[in-house]
Design a protein around this motif. Structure first.
Motif, PDB file in Angstrom:
ATOM      1  N   ARG A  87      42.756   5.916 -79.335  1.00  0.00           N
ATOM      2  CA  ARG A  87      43.677   6.417 -78.308  1.00  0.00           C
ATOM      3  C   ARG A  87      42.949   7.289 -77.288  1.00  0.00           C
ATOM      4  NH1 ARG A  87      49.278   9.476 -79.783  1.00  0.00           N
ATOM      5  NH2 ARG A  87      47.813  11.021 -80.681  1.00  0.00           N
ATOM      6  N   ASN A  88      42.032   8.127 -77.776  1.00  0.00           N
ATOM      7  CA  ASN A  88      41.295   8.997 -76.846  1.00  0.00           C
ATOM      8  C   ASN A  88      40.453   8.160 -75.885  1.00  0.00           C
ATOM      9  OD1 ASN A  88      42.408  11.157 -78.178  1.00  0.00           O
ATOM     10  ND2 ASN A  88      40.600  11.552 -79.462  1.00  0.00           N
ATOM     11  N   LEU A  89      39.841   7.112 -76.399  1.00  0.00           N
ATOM     12  CA  LEU A  89      39.061   6.227 -75.523  1.00  0.00           C
ATOM     13  C   LEU A  89      39.973   5.566 -74.499  1.00  0.00           C
ATOM     14  CD1 LEU A  89      36.576   4.434 -74.721  1.00  0.00           C
ATOM     15  CD2 LEU A  89      37.382   2.822 -76.488  1.00  0.00           C
ATOM     16  N   LEU A  90      41.057   4.991 -74.971  1.00  0.00           N
ATOM     17  CA  LEU A  90      41.901   4.163 -74.102  1.00  0.00           C
ATOM     18  C   LEU A  90      42.620   4.991 -73.034  1.00  0.00           C
ATOM     19  CD1 LEU A  90      43.305   1.739 -76.830  1.00  0.00           C
ATOM     20  CD2 LEU A  90      41.415   1.362 -75.219  1.00  0.00           C
ATOM     21  N   ARG A  91      42.991   6.206 -73.396  1.00  0.00           N
ATOM     22  CA  ARG A  91      43.666   7.064 -72.415  1.00  0.00           C
ATOM     23  C   ARG A  91      42.756   7.361 -71.222  1.00  0.00           C
ATOM     24  NH1 ARG A  91      46.342  11.692 -76.297  1.00  0.00           N
ATOM     25  NH2 ARG A  91      48.495  10.878 -76.424  1.00  0.00           N
ATOM     26  N   SER A  92      41.430   7.277 -71.475  1.00  0.00           N
ATOM     27  CA  SER A  92      40.482   7.629 -70.398  1.00  0.00           C
ATOM     28  C   SER A  92      40.240   6.474 -69.446  1.00  0.00           C
ATOM     29  CB  SER A  92      39.137   8.043 -71.026  1.00  0.00           C
ATOM     30  OG  SER A  92      38.500   6.901 -71.609  1.00  0.00           O
ATOM     31  N   LEU A  93      40.893   5.334 -69.713  1.00  0.00           N
ATOM     32  CA  LEU A  93      40.622   4.124 -68.923  1.00  0.00           C
ATOM     33  C   LEU A  93      41.878   3.654 -68.193  1.00  0.00           C
ATOM     34  CD1 LEU A  93      38.634   2.141 -71.648  1.00  0.00           C
ATOM     35  CD2 LEU A  93      37.667   3.357 -69.680  1.00  0.00           C
ATOM     36  N   PRO A  94      41.671   2.948 -67.070  1.00  0.00           N
ATOM     37  CA  PRO A  94      42.830   2.312 -66.419  1.00  0.00           C
ATOM     38  C   PRO A  94      43.423   1.241 -67.335  1.00  0.00           C
ATOM     39  CG  PRO A  94      40.831   2.147 -65.045  1.00  0.00           C
ATOM     40  CD  PRO A  94      40.412   2.707 -66.355  1.00  0.00           C
ATOM     41  N   ASN A  95      44.711   1.025 -67.219  1.00  0.00           N
ATOM     42  CA  ASN A  95      45.383   0.086 -68.121  1.00  0.00           C
ATOM     43  C   ASN A  95      44.693  -1.273 -68.159  1.00  0.00           C
ATOM     44  OD1 ASN A  95      47.135   2.148 -68.523  1.00  0.00           O
ATOM     45  ND2 ASN A  95      49.008   0.992 -68.001  1.00  0.00           N
ATOM     46  N   GLY A  96      44.235  -1.725 -67.002  1.00  0.00           N
ATOM     47  CA  GLY A  96      43.638  -3.067 -66.909  1.00  0.00           C
ATOM     48  C   GLY A  96      42.341  -3.202 -67.673  1.00  0.00           C
ATOM     49  N   GLU A  97      41.720  -2.102 -68.044  1.00  0.00           N
ATOM     50  CA  GLU A  97      40.430  -2.151 -68.760  1.00  0.00           C
ATOM     51  C   GLU A  97      40.593  -1.889 -70.257  1.00  0.00           C
ATOM     52  OE1 GLU A  97      38.154  -0.172 -64.905  1.00  0.00           O
ATOM     53  OE2 GLU A  97      37.653   0.510 -66.933  1.00  0.00           O
ATOM     54  N   ARG A  98      41.817  -1.605 -70.663  1.00  0.00           N
ATOM     55  CA  ARG A  98      42.009  -1.078 -72.020  1.00  0.00           C
ATOM     56  C   ARG A  98      41.824  -2.130 -73.115  1.00  0.00           C
ATOM     57  NH1 ARG A  98      46.809   3.568 -71.417  1.00  0.00           N
ATOM     58  NH2 ARG A  98      45.511   4.986 -70.166  1.00  0.00           N
ATOM     59  N   ALA A  99      42.284  -3.340 -72.894  1.00  0.00           N
ATOM     60  CA  ALA A  99      42.203  -4.351 -73.956  1.00  0.00           C
ATOM     61  C   ALA A  99      40.753  -4.667 -74.306  1.00  0.00           C
ATOM     62  CB  ALA A  99      42.940  -5.617 -73.525  1.00  0.00           C
ATOM     63  N   LYS A 100      39.946  -4.902 -73.285  1.00  0.00           N
ATOM     64  CA  LYS A 100      38.534  -5.243 -73.537  1.00  0.00           C
ATOM     65  C   LYS A 100      37.826  -4.092 -74.241  1.00  0.00           C
ATOM     66  CE  LYS A 100      34.294  -6.804 -71.251  1.00  0.00           C
ATOM     67  NZ  LYS A 100      33.639  -7.067 -69.930  1.00  0.00           N
ATOM     68  N   ALA A 101      38.093  -2.879 -73.765  1.00  0.00           N
ATOM     69  CA  ALA A 101      37.448  -1.700 -74.369  1.00  0.00           C
ATOM     70  C   ALA A 101      37.925  -1.495 -75.806  1.00  0.00           C
ATOM     71  CB  ALA A 101      37.745  -0.465 -73.537  1.00  0.00           C
ATOM     72  N   ALA A 102      39.197  -1.780 -76.041  1.00  0.00           N
ATOM     73  CA  ALA A 102      39.759  -1.557 -77.384  1.00  0.00           C
ATOM     74  C   ALA A 102      39.106  -2.489 -78.406  1.00  0.00           C
ATOM     75  CB  ALA A 102      41.257  -1.788 -77.356  1.00  0.00           C
ATOM     76  N   TYR A 103      38.979  -3.756 -78.055  1.00  0.00           N
ATOM     77  CA  TYR A 103      38.373  -4.692 -79.003  1.00  0.00           C
ATOM     78  C   TYR A 103      36.899  -4.391 -79.204  1.00  0.00           C
ATOM     79  CZ  TYR A 103      42.459  -7.543 -79.790  1.00  0.00           C
ATOM     80  OH  TYR A 103      43.697  -7.968 -80.213  1.00  0.00           O
ATOM     81  N   LYS A 104      36.251  -3.927 -78.135  1.00  0.00           N
ATOM     82  CA  LYS A 104      34.832  -3.553 -78.267  1.00  0.00           C
ATOM     83  C   LYS A 104      34.680  -2.364 -79.223  1.00  0.00           C
ATOM     84  CE  LYS A 104      30.800  -2.218 -75.403  1.00  0.00           C
ATOM     85  NZ  LYS A 104      30.642  -0.778 -75.879  1.00  0.00           N
ATOM     86  N   ARG A 105      35.550  -1.370 -79.032  1.00  0.00           N
ATOM     87  CA  ARG A 105      35.433  -0.168 -79.877  1.00  0.00           C
ATOM     88  C   ARG A 105      35.806  -0.465 -81.323  1.00  0.00           C
ATOM     89  NH1 ARG A 105      32.764   3.041 -81.944  1.00  0.00           N
ATOM     90  NH2 ARG A 105      33.455   5.139 -82.585  1.00  0.00           N
ATOM     91  N   ALA A 106      36.832  -1.281 -81.520  1.00  0.00           N
ATOM     92  CA  ALA A 106      37.228  -1.620 -82.896  1.00  0.00           C
ATOM     93  C   ALA A 106      36.085  -2.345 -83.610  1.00  0.00           C
ATOM     94  CB  ALA A 106      38.483  -2.492 -82.883  1.00  0.00           C
ATOM     95  N   ALA A 107      35.423  -3.231 -82.895  1.00  0.00           N
ATOM     96  CA  ALA A 107      34.280  -3.951 -83.490  1.00  0.00           C
ATOM     97  C   ALA A 107      33.143  -2.985 -83.796  1.00  0.00           C
ATOM     98  CB  ALA A 107      33.807  -5.058 -82.555  1.00  0.00           C
ATOM     99  N   GLU A 108      32.937  -2.012 -82.911  1.00  0.00           N
ATOM    100  CA  GLU A 108      31.898  -1.001 -83.137  1.00  0.00           C
ATOM    101  C   GLU A 108      32.208  -0.175 -84.390  1.00  0.00           C
ATOM    102  OE1 GLU A 108      30.704  -0.156 -78.432  1.00  0.00           O
ATOM    103  OE2 GLU A 108      32.034   1.210 -79.537  1.00  0.00           O
ATOM    104  N   ILE A 109      33.470   0.208 -84.541  1.00  0.00           N
ATOM    105  CA  ILE A 109      33.853   1.018 -85.720  1.00  0.00           C
ATOM    106  C   ILE A 109      33.597   0.222 -86.996  1.00  0.00           C
ATOM    107  CG2 ILE A 109      35.821   2.062 -86.930  1.00  0.00           C
ATOM    108  CD1 ILE A 109      36.957   2.821 -84.166  1.00  0.00           C
ATOM    109  N   ALA A 110      33.876  -1.073 -86.946  1.00  0.00           N
ATOM    110  CA  ALA A 110      33.609  -1.926 -88.110  1.00  0.00           C
ATOM    111  C   ALA A 110      32.107  -1.998 -88.387  1.00  0.00           C
ATOM    112  CB  ALA A 110      34.172  -3.333 -87.879  1.00  0.00           C
TER     113      ALA A 110
END
Ligand SMILES: CSC[C@H]1O[C@H](OP(=O)(O)O)[C@H](O)[C@@H]1O
Length: 365
Positions: free
Chosen positions: A104-127
């Motif tokens: 959530r902290n990552l995604l809040r810092s981004l425009p809505n249009g960039e959030r999906a790509k960033a979210a999947y990237k970060r989730a993969a990184e956490i894994a």
């Protein structure tokens, strides 16, 4: 880890690029089932009903739940609602909140249009990060097993007791408590594992034992109440368990029954280690007994037991009278004073505020 001749993680992105595939652990060891989950509600169900379980894996699964939310509605309000829905699934493992906050902290810092790509990237990184953290735990825990083995006669077995499942099934891969065991076995140290069955859901009997069979690690399944007896008779060289939340002072919250093992270990001078990746440390909490919420699960998990019938059907049977109410606290807290050491990816810390800050100086102050 390998299942047969194929390598698996416990969770991975589906080829559709949005859903996740998971090993549905409810059916192990009798059936190896993969489920595809493609909604936030589905992720919440998978965590709450323990299709996936184990603190690190719960966190990674929730991270993908936040990523799924961004595909439907990436707004702050929708992310907040998803955060709440996922956070309320299971209250004890801190990795859940940690991963949800990371996303959530990552995604809040981004425009809505960039959030999906960033979210999947970060989730993969956490894994991926989980795997590297567990490799570090493995290396650091291996040193302890090597030291125990060095004090024994050549070829003499190192006997390790573990409780519940803090194996690769509780993480993305390698596990926490099992990571040192797998490395020790791989380098030829003769290890043997006493596997606590871990009532009521039998994560030991169903999951840890399955892992040990799959990797050829000698092991003996025991009832939860046998550990103290074995320690009294010198049959256990060390205890190593996982944790769902360890406090800044070194108190360890883990599966119900862990505290009793720690008491028996202390009474018999058996080293009691806890393996944990740093996201499992709750730096905001000092006194675990007072501050860690203990999940109370359905009494049906105590009264009803899953197994495979003689005809091969996977079924539940009732072990107590219909009129009996069962209590089911899912975790307990082992005070830091009973913990020999905390095996982290950075090294082995004394179970204390000072010990943890020696390894994590950025947490001083
Ligand atoms: C590496 S965390 C494993 C930890 O999680 C288990 O709880 P549950 O199966 O209810 O998710 C247990 O406490 C393990 O030690």
């Amino acid at each position: 880890m390998n299942v047969g001749d194929r390598h698996y993680r416990t969770i991975w992105l589906n080829e559709d690029g949005r859903s996740v595939d998971i090993i549905d652990q409810r059916w192990l060891p009798h059936d190896f089932r993969i489920e595809t989950v493609g909604t936030v509600d589905g992720i919440a169900t998978a965590i709450r009903d323990m299709w996936v379980r184990g603190a690190p894996l719960i966190g990674v699964t929730a991270a993908y739940g936040m990523a799924l939310q961004t595909l439907d509605d990436p707004s702050d309000e929708a992310l907040d609602a998803a955060w709440e829905k996922l956070h309320e699934t299971r209250p004890t493992a801190i990795n859940l909140r940690w991963a949800l906050d990371e996303m959530r902290n990552l995604l809040r810092s981004l425009p809505n249009g960039e959030r999906a790509k960033a979210a999947y990237k970060r989730a993969a990184e956490i894994a991926d990060e989980d795997i590297e953290l567990n490799r570090g735990i493995g290396r650091n825990g291996l040193e302890i097993i090597r030291a125990i083995a060095a004090k024994k006669k050549p070829g003499e077995t190192v006997n390790i007791l573990t409780h519940c499942n803090a194996g690769w099934l509780a993480t993305v891969d390698y596990g926490t408590a099992t990571a040192p065991i797998y490395l020790a076995a791989a380098e030829g140290i003769p290890v043997h594992v006493y596997v606590d069955e871990t009532r009521p859901r039998n994560q030991g009997a169903q999951l840890t034992a399955w892992e040990m069979v799959g990797h050829g690690v000698p092991h003996t399944l025991i009832v939860d109440n046998a550990g103290g007896h074995l320690m009294q008779r010198g049959a256990v060289d060390m205890v190593i368990v996982g944790t769902d939340r360890t406090t800044a002072d070194g108190d360890v919250c883990n599966k119900i029954g862990t505290y009793l093992k720690a008491l028996a270990a202390r009474d018999n001078d058996v080293p009691f280690y806890v393996a944990l990746p740093s996201p499992t440390i709750d730096w905001t909490v000092g006194d675990g007994l007072k501050e860690i919420p203990i999940e109370e699960r359905s009494g049906d998990e105590v009264s009803l037991v899953w197994g495979k019938t003689a005809s091969g059907e996977i079924a539940q049977v009732r072990v107590s009278p219909e009129g009996t109410t069962a209590g089911n606290p899912a975790f307990d807290v082992t005070p830091a004073r009973l913990v020999t050491g905390l095996i982290t990816e950075r090294g082995v810390a004394k179970a204390s505020r000072e010990g943890l800050r020696e390894l994590f100086p950025e947490r001083r102050g």
